[in-house]
Write an enzyme that holds these catalytic residues in place. Structure first.
Site, PDB file in Angstrom:
ATOM      1  N   PHE A 147     -14.489 -14.849 -14.118  1.00  0.00           N
ATOM      2  CA  PHE A 147     -13.268 -14.465 -13.408  1.00  0.00           C
ATOM      3  C   PHE A 147     -12.916 -13.052 -13.837  1.00  0.00           C
ATOM      4  CE2 PHE A 147      -8.847 -13.942 -12.399  1.00  0.00           C
ATOM      5  CZ  PHE A 147      -8.715 -14.605 -11.185  1.00  0.00           C
ATOM      6  N   ASP A 232     -15.320  -7.518 -20.310  1.00  0.00           N
ATOM      7  CA  ASP A 232     -13.998  -7.824 -19.772  1.00  0.00           C
ATOM      8  C   ASP A 232     -13.238  -8.624 -20.824  1.00  0.00           C
ATOM      9  OD1 ASP A 232     -11.763  -8.727 -18.522  1.00  0.00           O
ATOM     10  OD2 ASP A 232     -12.751  -9.349 -16.672  1.00  0.00           O
ATOM     11  N   LYS A 261      -3.247  -7.963 -19.468  1.00  0.00           N
ATOM     12  CA  LYS A 261      -2.468  -9.091 -19.983  1.00  0.00           C
ATOM     13  C   LYS A 261      -1.660  -8.751 -21.250  1.00  0.00           C
ATOM     14  CE  LYS A 261      -5.401 -12.829 -18.106  1.00  0.00           C
ATOM     15  NZ  LYS A 261      -4.651 -13.519 -17.101  1.00  0.00           N
TER      16      LYS A 261
END
Ligand SMILES: Cc1ncc(COP(=O)(O)O)c(C=O)c1O
Length: 423
Positions: A147, A232, A261
């Site tokens: 993702f 990532d 985030k």
């Protein structure tokens, strides 16, 4: 105006969601009994408009590493907003360059330059584009179950058909290989490959921890072929896994490292790509080749800078490692007692996945946890895994409350498991 959760002329808040946000989502939330309205928060606790407190093991999908409204981060935001919040984009921006210096100091190896944006998917978009322009190649290798976000480029390298299929054709020349499988990567990587994009631990894929040799093998294969490695760390970064960056466990350094985030301290949206000098030379001749109006704004950067101080000075990675090891061991004991409900427990630090035999079982567990004032959500690309990613400031006592609740809930769901699996 609605106040204190009271309905206004458009009905209760879920009806307003239905009318003004997303009818399908509203129906799903109503079905799951998620009708409480968030109002405030402190530490690992989110407080509803009705004044009810919930221990947050969903952690805003990972943004609340330092907890809700950390006083130092809030103070820094207030201070910066009283001076300049968004950049003129003509004059020089001190909070941005100070944040970049700190990231260069904290990230492993020779990662040095930063590009700032506003979300995880934008960080991934930037890293994909950087790898293409830097290498002059177009092929990107990603992994099944990955993702990376939902904009076109990031979606193209993500690994779940449900989210991809309706938007085809996606970005061409993307190849997916099984996650954690170095041989599969070796079989497809070549001198046409611009980048390999990999999460050090797959988050939304179901908290998948790869073999120890995986990241070193990626590094080696990229070095051999001249491809660039994009790590990532949007979900794993900034202490979540027990180290400041999850790649630190491997001892190898990516060419680009994506963050978002947690970097915003639970206060501001911000994303970043940090790159090695050798992977940043394309900017020399084309400094405006990739830009973002809001990216690097002084408010987000000041907040992110303070967040890095909080994470390092409060030893949050070490805290995640210690609490996580204890929590994982206790969860494994629960698995031994309820093997029909809990088929696997895995993770690192405070990034933990609970695998159940079927999504319906997970749904029942999450609903029961909610009744006990604990928030948890499944991983987006793997609905058989409930993810526990609480703020790293969570106390051992709060984690014990989660364990007690899980014990209780597993006992109940164990009696229904055959019906749930069939249904
Ligand atoms: C590993 C990873 N990359 C990228 C993203 C996308 O981040 P955002 O939702 O901020 O665009 C996520 C979000 O969950 C993620 O987990």
């Amino acid at each position: 105006m609605e106040q204190d959760g009271q309905p206004n002329e458009h009905g209760d808040i879920l009806t307003q969601y239905e009318r003004f946000i997303n009818p399908g989502l509203a129906r799903a939330l109503r079905f799951m009994g998620l009708t409480e309205v968030e109002y405030s928060g402190h530490g690992a606790v989110v407080v509803t408009e009705a004044g009810e407190e919930y221990i947050d093991c969903a952690g805003g999908y990972g943004v609340f590493i330092a907890g809700y409204l950390h006083p130092r981060i809030v103070a820094r935001a207030r201070d910066q907003i009283s001076k300049i919040a968004l950049s003129s984009r003509v004059l020089l921006n001190r909070p941005m360059v100070e944040l970049a210096q700190e990231l260069a100091r904290l990230t492993p190896g020779d990662l040095q330059y930063s590009f700032f944006c506003n979300s995880g998917t934008e960080a991934v978009e930037a890293a994909l584009k950087f790898s293409r322009i830097q290498t002059g190649r177009s092929r990107i290798i990603s992994t099944s179950g990955a993702f990376h976000g939902k904009t076109f480029g990031a979606l193209s390298v993500s690994g779940r058909d449900t989210y991809r299929q309706p938007f085809t054709p996606l970005v061409p020349e993307v190849v997916h290989v099984p996650y954690g499988d170095s041989d599969a990567l070796a079989a497809v990587i070549d001198d046409k490959t611009a980048a390999v994009i990999v999460e050090p631990i797959q988050g939304e894929g179901g908290i998948m921890v790869p073999p120890d040799s995986y990241l070193p093998n990626i590094r080696e294969l990229c070095d051999k072929t001249g491809a660039l490695w994009i790590a990532d760390e949007v979900q794993t970064g900034l202490g979540r896994t027990g180290r400041l960056f999850a790649v630190e466990y491997s001892g190898v350094v990516p060419d680009y490292l994506c963050l978002a985030k947690a970097l915003g301290g639970g206060i501001m949206p911000i994303g970043a790509v940090i790159g090695r000098p050798d992977a940043w030379t394309f900017f020399d001749s084309q400094p405006l080749i990739h830009t973002s109006t809001f990216g690097g704004n002084p408010l987000a950067c000041a907040v992110a800078h303070e967040t890095l101080h909080v994470i390092t000075e409060e030893n949050l990675p070490q805290r995640a490692a210690k609490l996580g090891a204890w929590f994982l061991a206790a969860l494994s004991e629960l698995q031994a007692r309820y093997p029909r409900v809990l088929t696997a427990v895995r993770g690192r630090g405070l990034m933990i996945g609970l695998e159940v035999p079927q999504p319906g079982v997970g749904g029942a567990i999450m609903a029961e946890l909610f009744q006990r004032h604990i928030l948890a959500v499944y991983t987006l690309n793997n609905e058989r895994v409930i993810r526990l990613i609480p703020p790293l400031v969570i106390t051992q006592d709060q984690l014990q409350q989660v364990l007690t609740a899980l014990d209780d809930v597993f006992g109940i769901v164990d009696t229904q498991v055959e019906d749930l699996v069939q249904g």
